[in-house]
Design a protein around this motif. Structure first.
Motif, PDB file in Angstrom:
ATOM      1  N   SER A 274       1.603  -5.031   6.632  1.00  0.00           N
ATOM      2  CA  SER A 274       0.074  -5.754   6.354  1.00  0.00           C
ATOM      3  C   SER A 274       0.254  -6.931   4.793  1.00  0.00           C
ATOM      4  CB  SER A 274      -1.268  -5.174   6.378  1.00  0.00           C
ATOM      5  OG  SER A 274      -1.400  -4.201   5.405  1.00  0.00           O
ATOM      6  N   SER A 276      -3.080  -7.887   2.605  1.00  0.00           N
ATOM      7  CA  SER A 276      -4.647  -8.362   1.954  1.00  0.00           C
ATOM      8  C   SER A 276      -5.286  -9.014   0.996  1.00  0.00           C
ATOM      9  CB  SER A 276      -5.763  -6.692   2.469  1.00  0.00           C
ATOM     10  OG  SER A 276      -4.935  -6.295   3.362  1.00  0.00           O
ATOM     11  N   GLN A 279     -11.879  -9.943  -0.879  1.00  0.00           N
ATOM     12  CA  GLN A 279     -13.248 -10.540   0.244  1.00  0.00           C
ATOM     13  C   GLN A 279     -13.630 -12.314  -0.074  1.00  0.00           C
ATOM     14  OE1 GLN A 279     -16.463  -7.904   0.822  1.00  0.00           O
ATOM     15  NE2 GLN A 279     -16.652  -8.943   3.356  1.00  0.00           N
ATOM     16  N   PHE A 299     -10.414  -5.119  -0.338  1.00  0.00           N
ATOM     17  CA  PHE A 299      -9.351  -6.190  -0.125  1.00  0.00           C
ATOM     18  C   PHE A 299      -9.758  -6.287   1.382  1.00  0.00           C
ATOM     19  CE2 PHE A 299      -7.179  -4.532  -4.056  1.00  0.00           C
ATOM     20  CZ  PHE A 299      -6.125  -6.314  -3.934  1.00  0.00           C
ATOM     21  N   VAL A 300      -9.734  -7.314   2.186  1.00  0.00           N
ATOM     22  CA  VAL A 300      -9.393  -7.491   3.551  1.00  0.00           C
ATOM     23  C   VAL A 300      -8.279  -8.185   4.447  1.00  0.00           C
ATOM     24  CG1 VAL A 300     -10.806  -9.011   5.884  1.00  0.00           C
ATOM     25  CG2 VAL A 300     -11.588  -8.707   3.466  1.00  0.00           C
ATOM     26  N   GLN A 301      -7.971  -7.617   5.604  1.00  0.00           N
ATOM     27  CA  GLN A 301      -6.702  -7.752   5.409  1.00  0.00           C
ATOM     28  C   GLN A 301      -6.742  -8.945   6.399  1.00  0.00           C
ATOM     29  OE1 GLN A 301      -4.675  -4.329   7.825  1.00  0.00           O
ATOM     30  NE2 GLN A 301      -4.607  -4.761   9.060  1.00  0.00           N
ATOM     31  N   ARG A 304      -0.494  -8.340   9.175  1.00  0.00           N
ATOM     32  CA  ARG A 304      -0.172  -7.272   9.938  1.00  0.00           C
ATOM     33  C   ARG A 304       0.597  -7.779  10.906  1.00  0.00           C
ATOM     34  NH1 ARG A 304      -3.821  -3.670  14.501  1.00  0.00           N
ATOM     35  NH2 ARG A 304      -1.406  -2.408  15.009  1.00  0.00           N
ATOM     36  N   ALA A 325      -6.085  -7.730  12.058  1.00  0.00           N
ATOM     37  CA  ALA A 325      -6.963  -7.973  10.786  1.00  0.00           C
ATOM     38  C   ALA A 325      -6.954  -6.201  10.985  1.00  0.00           C
ATOM     39  CB  ALA A 325      -8.538  -8.487  10.935  1.00  0.00           C
TER      40      ALA A 325
END
Length: 498
Positions: A274, A276, A279, A299-301, A304, A325
């Protein structure tokens, strides 16, 4: 040509691609676009005790795409996750963080009319060594091993076995022969022996540009399927390759001792990757090289990838960004796309009677392939339906010269969907599995074996030899870590790259 085949030439079909621009949101962040993941027992001579993990990013890198070329995002967190007990939660994570630094804070400087001025380019002379003085911008990274939850688990730095440092260098991209006359030798300096916390044996790491290795006849697929994807109707030819020989990618490659990733499970590991971002992002009206914006928050993925082709051919358009996500533990919400897939029905609409979609619902054969592993091959001791590559580390690696590009379907248990090697032709395999190949006996150790996932009568077209005509072969890549070929050079650009 039959009427059914002729229909294919005039109908619309989804495009193939391992994970290149697969969801609307990721098209806006190419540095975060995870294109391919490979997980396999190392098959180079003398390395069978290791697992190789490769995660590729930044698709469609035009070799001459200067002057800034293809650095990684210093704000991003790039990760390779491993589940070794079957609960769909990461047990071991390898985290990569990047940093770009200008030489002396300015890059290369020339004095023009008495005024010292930074040049517009990243280099001014030949680049042949790590930290070469002619390179004005240096890209480095750190590597961290996290045990347990990737955000709250126990983190420890992976160190260079020579000297113990925690910073590793990434080679400059392959600008051309004048900049780097012997690029393979130059890039080889960036393969590091590493000490991994908790591992008794050293591993290896390499991060850098490589030649794209995904075999696919991509353009014609977008052009209303301007091909006939059945063996005998389309020739297997390198001329059908749309990516290999044309583009580069950036590879994050690890070779890790098997004992360091299997834990207390049954030797099967689940692997996914992934990228990330923080945010929040605030653009600056007065950006600098070091700080073009301000980023913060958790952190926001945003990307993936585990199994190839899932987001392209399985997940519906409204949920593609959601799939990118979420964690594997949330895949149950999207399970209908696997148990009741739309792609075989699309093929039936295109082919008519030449491609009858399987009728076994739920599609247990696809559930085993993509979500649970196959019981007799690569299923973990605990089974949690979740999308990831599953690799049985107890299966002996097949030497490069003997590998079948069709993997398990080609009587090669060390290949896809038991992990994935560079030479596995995943487009052909996924096409055939989607149309019910596993409902029919497959060769295992030379014997036709019925897996019991479905019946031959469920898949009338399950034995059709689907292909996109773009062949894949392990022998076309390196037989040593990092396995993927050195990148195509930016200049000169011969018709056939070396």
């Amino acid at each position: 040509m039959s009427t059914a085949i002729a229909l294919l030439m005039t109908a619309v079909s989804p495009a193939f691609g391992s994970s290149h621009r697969e969801a609307p949101n990721i098209t806006e962040s190419p540095k975060l676009d995870n294109t391919d993941v490979y997980a396999f027992r190392s098959y180079a001579p003398g390395r069978a005790g290791f697992v190789t993990l490769i995660s590729n990013f930044q698709p469609f890198q035009e070799p001459g795409g200067g002057p800034n070329y293809f650095t990684m995002d210093p704000n991003a967190l790039y990760e390779i996750m491993i589940d070794n007990n079957g609960d769909a939660v990461e047990d071991v994570t390898f985290q990569f963080r990047f940093q770009n630094t200008l030489q002396n804070g300015t890059g290369k400087v020339l004095t023009i009319g008495g005024k010292p001025l930074p040049i517009a380019l990243r280099h001014i002379g030949q680049v042949t060594t790590d930290n070469d003085p002619e390179l004005g911008e240096r890209e480095t990274y750190t590597l961290t091993r996290v045990t347990g939850d990737r955000r709250s688990g126990t983190a420890a730095a992976v160190t260079n076995s020579s000297g113990g440092g925690t910073s590793f260098a990434k080679p400059f991209d392959n600008v051309g022969n004048k900049t780097t006359p012997d690029y393979p030798a130059y890039a080889g300096q960036f393969i590091y022996d590493v000490t991994i916390p908790g591992c008794a044996t050293q591993g290896r790491v390499f991060v850098g540009q490589r030649e794209e290795n995904f075999a696919v006849n991509l353009g014609p697929a977008f052009d209303l399927v301007n091909l006939v994807p059945i063996e005998g109707n389309i020739a297997q030819s390198q001329a059908n390759q749309e990516l290999i020989g044309n583009y580069n990618v950036t590879s994050l490659a690890l070779e890790v001792p098997i004992a360091c990733v299997t834990g207390t499970g049954n030797g099967v590991i689940g692997v996914w990757s992934s990228a990330s971002l923080p945010q929040s992002r605030l653009l600056k009206p007065n950006p600098t090289f070091a700080a073009p914006d301000t980023q913060g928050g958790s952190f926001v993925q945003v990307s993936r990838l585990g199994m190839p082709l899932v987001n392209e051919l399985v997940i519906g358009l409204p949920q593609k960004d959601l799939f990118n996500a979420v964690k594997p533990t949330a895949d149950g919400a999207l399970a209908d796309y696997v148990t009741n897939p739309t792609f075989p029905a699309i093929l039936q609409a295109l082919f008519g009677s030449a491609a009858i979609a399987p009728t076994n619902f739920p599609r247990n054969d696809l559930v085993a392939t993509f979500l649970t592993g196959i019981a007799t091959l690569n299923q973990m001791s605990t089974v949690t339906a979740s999308e990831m590559q599953r690799l049985n580390t107890g299966v002996t690696p097949t030497p490069q010269a003997s590998q079948s590009p069709l993997g398990v379907v080609g009587d090669d248990l060390a290949g896809f969907p038991n992990g994935r090697r560079p030479g596995d032709d995943v487009v052909d395999i996924v096409l055939r599995v989607a149309m019910g190949r596993l409902c029919h006996p497959i060769p295992i150790a030379g014997m036709a074996t019925q897996l019991g996932l479905c019946q031959a009568s469920d898949a009338p077209s399950g034995l059709t030899a689907y292909t996109d005509g773009a062949p894949s072969s392990a022998n076309a890549t390196l037989n040593a870590f990092p396995y993927l070929n050195p990148p195509l050079r930016g200049a000169p650009r011969p018709q056939t790259q070396p």
